[in-house]
Write a protein that holds these residues in place. Structure first.
Motif, PDB file in Angstrom:
ATOM      1  N   ALA A 133       0.826  -1.204  -0.101  1.00 54.83           N
ATOM      2  CA  ALA A 133      -0.109  -0.064   0.000  1.00 54.83           C
ATOM      3  C   ALA A 133       0.748   1.321  -0.135  1.00 54.83           C
ATOM      4  O   ALA A 133       0.548   2.373  -0.619  1.00 54.83           O
ATOM      5  CB  ALA A 133      -0.774  -0.018   1.162  1.00 54.83           C
ATOM      6  N   LEU A 134       2.049   1.296   0.906  1.00 55.23           N
ATOM      7  CA  LEU A 134       2.883   2.510   0.975  1.00 55.23           C
ATOM      8  C   LEU A 134       3.561   2.544  -0.678  1.00 55.23           C
ATOM      9  O   LEU A 134       3.828   3.650  -1.156  1.00 55.23           O
ATOM     10  CB  LEU A 134       4.035   2.122   1.861  1.00 55.23           C
ATOM     11  N   ARG A 135       3.886   1.557  -1.134  1.00 54.94           N
ATOM     12  CA  ARG A 135       4.358   1.661  -2.630  1.00 54.94           C
ATOM     13  C   ARG A 135       3.568   2.097  -3.522  1.00 54.94           C
ATOM     14  O   ARG A 135       3.912   2.944  -4.127  1.00 54.94           O
ATOM     15  CB  ARG A 135       5.118   0.116  -3.112  1.00 54.94           C
ATOM     16  N   LYS A 136       2.425   1.643  -3.234  1.00 52.05           N
ATOM     17  CA  LYS A 136       1.135   2.053  -4.343  1.00 52.05           C
ATOM     18  C   LYS A 136       1.172   3.729  -4.175  1.00 52.05           C
ATOM     19  O   LYS A 136       0.986   4.393  -5.354  1.00 52.05           O
ATOM     20  CB  LYS A 136      -0.165   1.419  -3.909  1.00 52.05           C
ATOM     21  N   LYS A 137       1.350   4.332  -3.200  1.00 52.16           N
ATOM     22  CA  LYS A 137       1.301   5.925  -2.916  1.00 52.16           C
ATOM     23  C   LYS A 137       2.320   6.352  -3.482  1.00 52.16           C
ATOM     24  O   LYS A 137       2.279   7.457  -4.108  1.00 52.16           O
ATOM     25  CB  LYS A 137       1.114   6.013  -1.454  1.00 52.16           C
ATOM     26  N   CYS A 138       3.345   5.793  -3.428  1.00 50.56           N
ATOM     27  CA  CYS A 138       4.857   6.471  -4.179  1.00 50.56           C
ATOM     28  C   CYS A 138       4.643   6.423  -5.781  1.00 50.56           C
ATOM     29  O   CYS A 138       4.885   7.285  -6.393  1.00 50.56           O
ATOM     30  CB  CYS A 138       6.153   5.378  -3.977  1.00 50.56           C
ATOM     31  N   VAL A 139       3.928   5.140  -6.163  1.00 52.90           N
ATOM     32  CA  VAL A 139       4.025   5.024  -7.452  1.00 52.90           C
ATOM     33  C   VAL A 139       2.744   5.926  -8.129  1.00 52.90           C
ATOM     34  O   VAL A 139       3.156   6.800  -9.232  1.00 52.90           O
ATOM     35  CB  VAL A 139       3.579   3.413  -7.880  1.00 52.90           C
ATOM     36  N   GLU A 140       1.864   6.212  -7.472  1.00 55.96           N
ATOM     37  CA  GLU A 140       1.029   7.193  -7.733  1.00 55.96           C
ATOM     38  C   GLU A 140       1.299   8.527  -7.933  1.00 55.96           C
ATOM     39  O   GLU A 140       1.303   9.325  -8.707  1.00 55.96           O
ATOM     40  CB  GLU A 140      -0.511   6.942  -6.778  1.00 55.96           C
ATOM     41  N   ARG A 141       2.190   8.974  -7.076  1.00 57.01           N
ATOM     42  CA  ARG A 141       2.848  10.369  -7.060  1.00 57.01           C
ATOM     43  C   ARG A 141       3.783  10.091  -8.324  1.00 57.01           C
ATOM     44  O   ARG A 141       3.869  11.485  -8.807  1.00 57.01           O
ATOM     45  CB  ARG A 141       3.684  10.523  -5.890  1.00 57.01           C
ATOM     46  N   TYR A 142       4.600   9.418  -8.433  1.00 55.96           N
ATOM     47  CA  TYR A 142       5.493   9.330  -9.640  1.00 55.96           C
ATOM     48  C   TYR A 142       4.530   9.540 -10.820  1.00 55.96           C
ATOM     49  O   TYR A 142       4.951  10.404 -11.842  1.00 55.96           O
ATOM     50  CB  TYR A 142       6.288   8.065  -9.714  1.00 55.96           C
ATOM     51  N   ARG A 143       3.601   8.744 -10.963  1.00 48.36           N
ATOM     52  CA  ARG A 143       2.739   8.923 -12.274  1.00 48.36           C
ATOM     53  C   ARG A 143       1.923  10.196 -12.429  1.00 48.36           C
ATOM     54  O   ARG A 143       2.323  10.777 -13.627  1.00 48.36           O
ATOM     55  CB  ARG A 143       1.614   7.821 -12.090  1.00 48.36           C
ATOM     56  N   LYS A 144       1.578  10.664 -11.373  1.00 49.06           N
ATOM     57  CA  LYS A 144       0.960  12.255 -11.349  1.00 49.06           C
ATOM     58  C   LYS A 144       2.043  13.057 -11.950  1.00 49.06           C
ATOM     59  O   LYS A 144       1.712  14.036 -12.844  1.00 49.06           O
ATOM     60  CB  LYS A 144       0.565  12.448  -9.997  1.00 49.06           C
TER      61      LYS A 144
ATOM     62  N   TYR B 154       8.400  -1.934  -8.907  1.00 48.47           N
ATOM     63  CA  TYR B 154       9.567  -1.101  -9.758  1.00 48.47           C
ATOM     64  C   TYR B 154       9.014   0.123 -10.519  1.00 48.47           C
ATOM     65  O   TYR B 154       7.482   0.190 -10.680  1.00 48.47           O
ATOM     66  CB  TYR B 154      10.338  -1.888 -10.686  1.00 48.47           C
ATOM     67  N   PHE B 155       9.541   1.314 -10.472  1.00 47.57           N
ATOM     68  CA  PHE B 155       9.064   2.289 -11.374  1.00 47.57           C
ATOM     69  C   PHE B 155      10.141   2.750 -12.526  1.00 47.57           C
ATOM     70  O   PHE B 155      10.946   3.279 -12.690  1.00 47.57           O
ATOM     71  CB  PHE B 155       8.722   3.501 -10.571  1.00 47.57           C
ATOM     72  N   PRO B 156       9.759   1.855 -13.724  1.00 52.16           N
ATOM     73  CA  PRO B 156      10.695   2.194 -15.025  1.00 52.16           C
ATOM     74  C   PRO B 156      10.348   3.231 -15.525  1.00 52.16           C
ATOM     75  O   PRO B 156       9.118   3.433 -15.850  1.00 52.16           O
ATOM     76  CB  PRO B 156      10.406   0.776 -15.759  1.00 52.16           C
ATOM     77  N   VAL B 157      11.088   4.246 -16.159  1.00 50.37           N
ATOM     78  CA  VAL B 157      10.807   5.154 -17.064  1.00 50.37           C
ATOM     79  C   VAL B 157      11.768   5.068 -18.503  1.00 50.37           C
ATOM     80  O   VAL B 157      13.027   4.920 -18.185  1.00 50.37           O
ATOM     81  CB  VAL B 157      11.061   6.477 -16.217  1.00 50.37           C
ATOM     82  N   LEU B 158      11.188   5.431 -19.462  1.00 49.40           N
ATOM     83  CA  LEU B 158      12.031   5.323 -20.725  1.00 49.40           C
ATOM     84  C   LEU B 158      12.212   6.770 -20.911  1.00 49.40           C
ATOM     85  O   LEU B 158      11.221   7.797 -21.026  1.00 49.40           O
ATOM     86  CB  LEU B 158      11.329   4.773 -21.800  1.00 49.40           C
ATOM     87  N   PHE B 159      13.367   7.213 -21.303  1.00 50.59           N
ATOM     88  CA  PHE B 159      13.712   8.742 -21.570  1.00 50.59           C
ATOM     89  C   PHE B 159      14.159   8.898 -22.995  1.00 50.59           C
ATOM     90  O   PHE B 159      15.096   8.238 -23.529  1.00 50.59           O
ATOM     91  CB  PHE B 159      14.862   9.232 -20.603  1.00 50.59           C
TER      92      PHE B 159
END
Ligand SMILES: *Cc1c(COP(=O)(O)O)cnc(C)c1O
Length: 359
Positions: free
Chosen positions: A237-248, A271-276
């Motif tokens: 649940a805590l990870r979910k909050k982080c991912v939601e913030r990153y996505r936003k 994980y939170f993968p991002v392509l640049f």
């Protein structure tokens, strides 16, 4: 980690029993708890995920070629090679980064014995397409589910997919036992081998029926797992909050590509993968270096693709081109993600990324 008190309380009984490894009480409790948690009938614990994967492969009497992807951690490809099998590299889907099922059939030969797909970043493979192909050609499916702990697809545990699934309980994973791993399977005829192979190929106390290894999970590791399993829902649940913030924060920035969320998957937010994009961000390594100089450690995960490793190039006869895998490996960064990460810290990371994109 659990609190120091919770862990030391859990291991106290080991000072009475003097039972430190070899399927003790903690081992049994963790195995049973995981069966309930995954909602599956059969689980075997191992010293780590990699040896669990090697054990899965050797329990099946496989020979020849295994279709897999190079967009994974070193372990997947090395487990295939160390089992005396040849990996055949299939390219990945450009959205999930998992094996592209449309490209599997063209790689099947009369030597193909199995498919070893990876649920990359906890994105779940197109399992029904993969199962259809396996059924049509009589192939085994072993999932590398190291990233997929606790996930469900269409309401069902992902642990039940294929013939076997391997989960890693390494310290860096969503659920951990310091080092550890398991195999989940549903056919009880594998039980004897999966058990014997982790204890020198022995079923009883004298004879060795198989050529095995030593990859048992100790009581201290199992105790860590028992503690961590108590907190898994809260952790996710805590990870979910982080991912939601990153996505936003990052979802609408030009030159950034995120994995789409899979609507039918209950994610573990591993994980939170991002392509640049190269033009806008001056290359992935530029972003990596600037973050690094700000004490933010992103990971080039996975880079390089495993088919570009020196040892793999030497060991694999026919390395297929996998352009999507190569592209993703050269543009991806996994951003910091753990349950104690704060929204302020995430905003700080996103501010830096935003400023690189604008410069
Ligand atoms: C972590 C990991 C493994 C290996 O697991 P260990 O427990 O570290 O041996 C295998 N495959 C993938 C995709 C992983 O991320």
């Amino acid at each position: 980690m659990p609190s120091f008190e919770e862990y030391t309380n859990e291991i106290k009984s080991l000072w009475d029993s003097r039972w430190l490894t070899n399927s003790g009480e903690k081992h049994r409790i963790l195995e049973d708890s995981l069966k309930k948690y995954f909602n599956v009938p059969l689980v075997q614990l191992y010293a780590n995920g990699h040896l669990a994967l090697e054990t899965a492969l050797s329990s099946m009497d496989l020979t020849g070629e295994v279709i897999t992807t190079p967009y994974t951690f070193s372990s997947t490809t090395q487990a295939i090679l160390r089992s005396g099998l040849q990996p055949v590299f299939c390219d990945i889907d450009s959205e999930t980064y998992c094996i592209d099922p449309d490209k599997i059939e063209g790689l099947i030969t009369d030597k193909t014995c199995a498919i070893l797909p990876v649920h990359v970043y906890g994105n779940i493979c197109d399992h029904s397409a993969i199962q259809k192909i396996a059924d049509k050609y009589g192939l085994k499916i072993i999932y590398d589910a190291a990233h997929a702990f606790g996930e469900t697809i269409d309401g069902n545990s992902v642990a039940g997919l294929g013939d076997m699934s391997m989960f890693s309980f390494h310290a860096t994973k969503v659920f951990h036992t310091v080092e550890g791993g398991c195999i989940v399977y549903s056919n009880p005829s594998y039980t004897e081998r999966l058990t014997a192979l982790k204890q020198f190929g022995m079923i009883g106390k004298e004879d060795a029926e198989y050529i095995g290894s030593n990859c048992k999970m100790s009581e201290f590791h199992a105790a860590m797992g028992i503690c961590n399993l108590r907190h898994i829902a809260e952790n996710i649940a805590l990870r979910k909050k982080c991912v939601e913030r990153y996505r936003k924060r990052l979802g609408l920035i030009k030159g950034i590509k995120l994995c789409p969320t899979q609507k039918n998957v209950e994610s573990n937010y591993a994980y939170f993968p991002v392509l640049f994009d190269d033009e806008i961000f001056g290359g992935r390594d530029n972003v990596f270096n600037i973050l690094n100089s700000n004490n933010i450690i992103a990971r080039k995960y996975f880079y390089p693709q495993t088919s570009d490793f020196t040892a793999v190039r030497a060991a694999v006869k026919d390395i297929k081109d996998t352009p999507i895998s190569k592209y993703v490996s050269e543009h991806v960064l996994c951003l910091p993600l753990y349950s104690e990460l704060t929204i302020e810290e995430i905003d700080g990371i996103c501010d830096i990324i935003e400023s690189i994109g604008n410069s």
